[in-house]
Each structure stands twice: as C-alpha cells, then as structure tokens.
Scaffold this active site. Sequence first.
Site, short mmCIF file in Angstrom:
data_model
loop_
_atom_site.label_atom_id
_atom_site.label_comp_id
_atom_site.label_asym_id
_atom_site.label_seq_id
_atom_site.Cartn_x
_atom_site.Cartn_y
_atom_site.Cartn_z
N HIS A 67 -12.94 51.07 27.09
CA HIS A 67 -13.25 50.26 28.27
C HIS A 67 -14.63 50.65 28.83
O HIS A 67 -15.47 49.78 29.08
CB HIS A 67 -12.15 50.46 29.31
CG HIS A 67 -12.36 49.70 30.59
ND1 HIS A 67 -11.56 48.63 30.94
CD2 HIS A 67 -13.27 49.84 31.58
CE1 HIS A 67 -11.99 48.15 32.10
NE2 HIS A 67 -13.01 48.86 32.52
N GLU A 68 -14.85 51.94 29.02
CA GLU A 68 -16.12 52.39 29.61
C GLU A 68 -17.29 52.15 28.66
O GLU A 68 -18.39 51.80 29.09
CB GLU A 68 -16.04 53.87 30.03
CG GLU A 68 -14.96 54.19 31.06
CD GLU A 68 -14.94 53.26 32.25
OE1 GLU A 68 -16.02 52.83 32.71
OE2 GLU A 68 -13.83 52.93 32.75
N HIS A 71 -18.51 48.57 29.02
CA HIS A 71 -19.48 48.45 30.12
C HIS A 71 -20.84 48.96 29.65
O HIS A 71 -21.87 48.33 29.86
CB HIS A 71 -19.06 49.33 31.32
CG HIS A 71 -17.94 48.78 32.14
ND1 HIS A 71 -17.98 47.55 32.75
CD2 HIS A 71 -16.74 49.33 32.49
CE1 HIS A 71 -16.85 47.36 33.44
NE2 HIS A 71 -16.09 48.42 33.29
#
Length: 154
Positions: A67-68, A71
Amino acid sequence: MNENELQKLVENISLKYFNRPFVHCVKINNRMRTTGGRYFLTDHHIDINGHFLLPQYYDDLIGIIKHELTHYHLHLLGLGYKHQNRDFKILLAKVGGSRYAPDIGLRNKRKINYVYECIQCHLRYPRVKRVNTARMRCGKCGGKLKMIINNKEK
Ligand SMILES: [Zn+2]
Ligand SMILES: [Zn+2]
C-alpha cells in the site's frame, strides 16, 4: 524484525511487485495506533507501524508495505498517488496491497505501554500492564522475557 530487515523487505517487495527500486528510508513507528503505515510526500520515507512487525501479522505487513509503496511510486512518477485516484486504485489492486489498515484490535484496545521480547525466540508481547518477567515465560518456547519498550515511564 529490526529496521534494517524491514528496509531490505521493502526494497525486495518494491523490485518484485513494482519493478522499481525503493531508494529511500523505512522507519519503525511505535506510536501509530490505527494506521499500518504512512508515506511522507516531503522526504519520501515510509513509516511502518511497529505493531505489525510481530510474526503473527506478517501477511498484514506485506499488504501495508505494498500500500505505502503504491503511494511512493505513483508520487515519484507524477501520477495519481491519492486513495481516491484511479491510478492508485488500479496499481494497488494489481500488486495486491491492503486497502485499509488491517484491524488487529489496536483501535479498540487501550494503548500498548510495554513490549516484552523472548530472549530465545524473539517473539514479542505487547502489553497494557507491566508483567512480572521473573514469573512469566514465552508462550511459544518457554524462554525468559525482557522488556524492550517502555512507553509508560520515560
Ligand atoms: Zn494510504
Ligand atoms: Zn520464545
């Protein structure tokens, strides 16, 4: 898992799933409660919630890292890196990242004040209250416990 091992893990996941290197820093953040991680737009580093470094949350940890990194890579590529952006949703689904911070009960639990670690197998025990390390032993291997984090008395 320490910060160096976490750094290596993030670098490996980045190459394997994104085909791009992660060239910034990962930091362990033990003060995060309800989120699994955070990407910083200013210096491109990633914070990972220390609670997810326990062996039983390994799958959640991988989802958080993906997820990170979603980004991270989209931001550096100048694409839509926010949750509501189409680029973000597509890439997140492609790499199999978690959509939300996994609920491991942190939200409802009282703050973790102490973390103990088994001196033999290094399994960690987050606790709200102090435990008597002379009496309590590791549930997995029977080893002695030592306090490694004390958020209560500083
Ligand atoms: Zn996010
Ligand atoms: Zn143990």
